[in-house]
Structures are given as C-alpha cells and as structure tokens.
Enzyme design. Sequence first.
Site, PDB file in Angstrom:
ATOM      1  N   ASP A 136      56.889  29.473  45.259  1.00 39.67           N
ATOM      2  CA  ASP A 136      55.680  30.308  45.290  1.00 39.67           C
ATOM      3  C   ASP A 136      54.708  29.906  44.183  1.00 39.67           C
ATOM      4  O   ASP A 136      55.127  29.436  43.128  1.00 39.67           O
ATOM      5  CB  ASP A 136      56.089  31.785  45.141  1.00 39.67           C
ATOM      6  CG  ASP A 136      55.008  32.729  45.643  1.00 39.67           C
ATOM      7  OD1 ASP A 136      54.009  32.250  46.228  1.00 39.67           O
ATOM      8  OD2 ASP A 136      55.162  33.948  45.451  1.00 39.67           O
ATOM      9  N   ASN A 175      53.953  34.271  57.018  1.00 40.96           N
ATOM     10  CA  ASN A 175      52.860  33.358  56.624  1.00 40.96           C
ATOM     11  C   ASN A 175      51.893  33.045  57.767  1.00 40.96           C
ATOM     12  O   ASN A 175      50.810  32.499  57.539  1.00 40.96           O
ATOM     13  CB  ASN A 175      53.409  32.057  56.020  1.00 40.96           C
ATOM     14  CG  ASN A 175      53.958  32.211  54.621  1.00 40.96           C
ATOM     15  OD1 ASN A 175      54.922  31.568  54.236  1.00 40.96           O
ATOM     16  ND2 ASN A 175      53.345  33.076  53.816  1.00 40.96           N
TER      17      ASN A 175
END
Length: 243
Positions: free
Chosen positions: A20, A68
């Site tokens: 991330d 996502n």
Amino acid sequence: MTQAQGGAGRLPAHIAIIMDGNGRWAQARGLPRTAGHRAGADAVRAVVRECRRLGIPHLTLYAFSSENWNRPKTEISALFGLLLEFLGAEVPHMEEQGIRLRVLGDLDGLPLAQRGALRHAMARTAACADMTLNLALNYGGRAEIVRAARALAAEGLSPESITEEALAARLDTAGQPDPDLLIRTSGELRLSNFLLYQCAYSELHFTPVLWPDFGPAELAAALEDYAGRSRRFGKTREQADGC
Ligand code: IPE
Ligand code: IPE
Ligand code: MG
C-alpha cells in the site's frame, strides 16, 4: 495449516504483503498515481528476488482487491497494463529461478489479455519448486470463503465432513501453509479483505514506509521483528518457548 512454533531465529515459510502507498508516494513527488504504481512494480521485482535469495518458500502479494474496481477506469487500466509488462519481463526470470506463479482471486473477472498472460505464466512455471509467488488479483477474502463454501456444497459434503481442513483445501491457497508473517506498508492498520481465513494466527508487521520505498532493508527489518515474536497458538508463553 503449518504452525511453526515461535518466530525466534526462524524465517517465515510464508510472507504475505499488503502493498500500500503507491498513490501517496507519487503525490509526494507531484507525479500522477500511475507513476507510483510503476515504482511499486519495481519494488515487487526487488522483493521477489530478495525473498528467493533468502529462501522464503511462499510469498503472497496483494496486487488488486475486488474493491479496487471502485477506482477510476484510467488507474485500473494502468495497473493492468503494468501487470502485463511485469509478466512479460519477469516470467522468464522466474522460470530460471524456480519460482512458481499462482493467482489468488477470481481470474475469470480479469480482462482477457491479463487472464491469458497469467494462465500462460502459471503453465510455464508450474514445475518450478523452489518458491511460490502468489499474486492476489481481483481478490477478496470474503468472496474466497464464499467460493470455497459453494465448492463444498456443490460436492455434496455431509455436515460432519465439513472441517477446517476441508474448507482450507478449497481456498485459493489450497496446499500452501498459512502466512506466518503479514506485512502492510504505508501506515494503514487494516486488513482490507485480505486472506481473512488464512491470517488467523499470522504475526502482523505494520510499517509507515510507502510500498515503492520498501526494499531489502525494510524486509530485513520485518524479518527481525518476526524473529523476536513469541508465537503461542493459545499456549502459555512458557509452554510455547519451551518447544
Ligand atoms: C497500493 O497503493 C496499490 C494498489 C492498491 C493497487 P495505493 O494506490 O492504494 O496507494 P495509496 O493508498 O493511494 O497511497
Ligand atoms: C489494499 O489496498 C489492496 C491492495 C494493496 C491491492 P487499498 O489501498 O485498496 O486498501 P484500502 O481500500 O485503503 O483499505
Ligand atoms: Mg491504498
């Protein structure tokens, strides 16, 4: 599955990483988010090589979550473009290094070109036995558990034969040990629907380092943190450390 006793002095058999911070890395440099993803792909190459060098048998990288899909279309297509580039450049090297590629997640939901390239890469590295690299793509932990439950139902198993082992054998990670160490970069303290079943007893390592800046030194720091953990699996500290 495998429950290694104590982290002390040991390397994990399975490392899982929530990669991330690509967007923030780019933003800090006044670059588009896609530049962060490109730098993130370079970090993937470096970390795969380092894990192979260290002899880590299983590495799982969270590359694209089922959530996502909520991102802008342009960002999604840049990510999938990078995936094709990555496979094109890395698969020959993986084959040479004995790295088998597996995909966790719903492969059928991926664009056609990426699906084809992944199937080809998996076939080409199927016999590689030194390390398994799992790419979690279009992956969601809850959806994976639901798929496994549906498989059990479709096979008509009786309630008594539905065991933890039976369920685990129908997850995308079937046959692989549970992650010993779960790393998340970028300072976020959450699982984001990653390996919910498999991480029941994983040691967690959170670092503020953004994914594109994560390299061999950060991996070594995570491994040192892991090596100092006392893994108890419900036992007392004395019992666990005595093993
Ligand atoms: C992780 O970086 C990469 C993917 C989720 C594909 P992000 O893109 O989430 O980066 P931040 O969180 O916006 O910084
Ligand atoms: C998790 O990162 C998914 C991947 C690393 C692929 P996100 O950046 O998408 O997670 P949230 O949505 O902030 O929790
Ligand atoms: Mg993020």
